[in-house]
Design an enzyme around this catalytic site. Sequence first.
Site, PDB file in Angstrom:
ATOM      1  N   GLU A 126      38.508  24.767  48.562  1.00 19.22           N
ATOM      2  CA  GLU A 126      39.713  23.953  48.781  1.00 19.22           C
ATOM      3  C   GLU A 126      39.400  22.770  49.706  1.00 19.22           C
ATOM      4  OE1 GLU A 126      43.461  26.852  47.801  1.00 19.22           O
ATOM      5  OE2 GLU A 126      42.946  26.606  49.927  1.00 19.22           O
ATOM      6  N   GLU A 183      42.329  29.585  41.670  1.00 15.27           N
ATOM      7  CA  GLU A 183      43.155  30.550  42.395  1.00 15.27           C
ATOM      8  C   GLU A 183      44.598  30.452  41.914  1.00 15.27           C
ATOM      9  OE1 GLU A 183      43.048  30.321  46.650  1.00 15.27           O
ATOM     10  OE2 GLU A 183      40.882  29.897  46.707  1.00 15.27           O
TER      11      GLU A 183
END
Length: 366
Positions: A168, A274
């Site tokens: 991320e 995710e």
Amino acid sequence: MNKKLKTYKMIWLIVAFITCFELTAKEKPDDKKMLELRGADISYYWQQKDLGVEFKKNGKTVPLPQILKEGGTNIIRLRLWVNPKDGWNNLENTLAAAKELKSYGFALLLDLHYSDSWTDPGQQKKPEAWKNLDFVRLKRKVHDWTSEVLESFVQNGTTPEYVQVGNEINSGFLWPEGKVVDDLGFGKFSQLISMGCAAVRETCPESKIVLHIANAGNRDFQLWWLGNIKKCQVDYDVIGLSYYPVWHGKNIDKVAANVSLISKQFKKPVIIAETAYPWTLKWNDEQHNLVGMESDLISGYEATAAGQKKYFKALCDELKKTKGCIGIFWWEPSAVSYEGFPSSMENQTWFDFEGNYNGTGDVYLD
């Protein structure tokens, strides 16, 4: 009927039979389309096993990897930290996990965090052992650590099919040097991440490199971030996106449209690296759950086992139709709470509070 006509008719029947057989044996026009990568991140699992956590399917205790495999999961994502304080998610434990997963026939996505703990858009802390390195030595460390880690996986017989360089990384990684706040911030960040990517190419040339950012619902951010990565000529193969409705928007169609757009724009396949959704808004420990209110939900998708499965099916069905999307990963479907293991994701697992499998993962077989 003359002899020639009979011969033609016989040939036509033979051709029709062969065609019908081939469609049946190989692929009928109405066969189900499956995503290439049907994944789950279960990095907590080995820590849970050490505590005695058990998972059940149809009332029987079954190893988690077996439950996932039977439900259609074909790739597992594992996170790796540099020097975690509690030892979990370090190189030794992750290699052992990879060995077990390969025995079940899973492919691997190795998620390199370049930190001693969690990294995400709001935190990208350097490993403690790297904090005093100057920029030149930091770049070299990124390369060398990545190379050493991957060489260990190769020697272990568990070469990962995919390697995620950073987790991320919306705001870069290895702060402060690699922090991204505007266009100018990509200069040092791109140098750092390119060292990691180069190490993957050198050590595991057949592995695909994934760059992972959050916020699958924000098209403008994706275009800006990926556009800067392209300008900096960062070498990678796959775009990874996180999609959690509570933070990234409640429009599944919009997410699919964004995936299609960026895949076409940057000529890269895309994965949802995710996602998760609750099966209840209740809790089973004293840990605050990340999703816990009715307002966190998508309208029409209740916080029930059926509602969770409905969400996952809707998302998977949209992604199957989306050109450029090759897969999806559920984040920690087994992160149930247990004595000594509080969990903020306990209500977004594929298991109830007693460890019984609810069948959400079987959407992969639909």
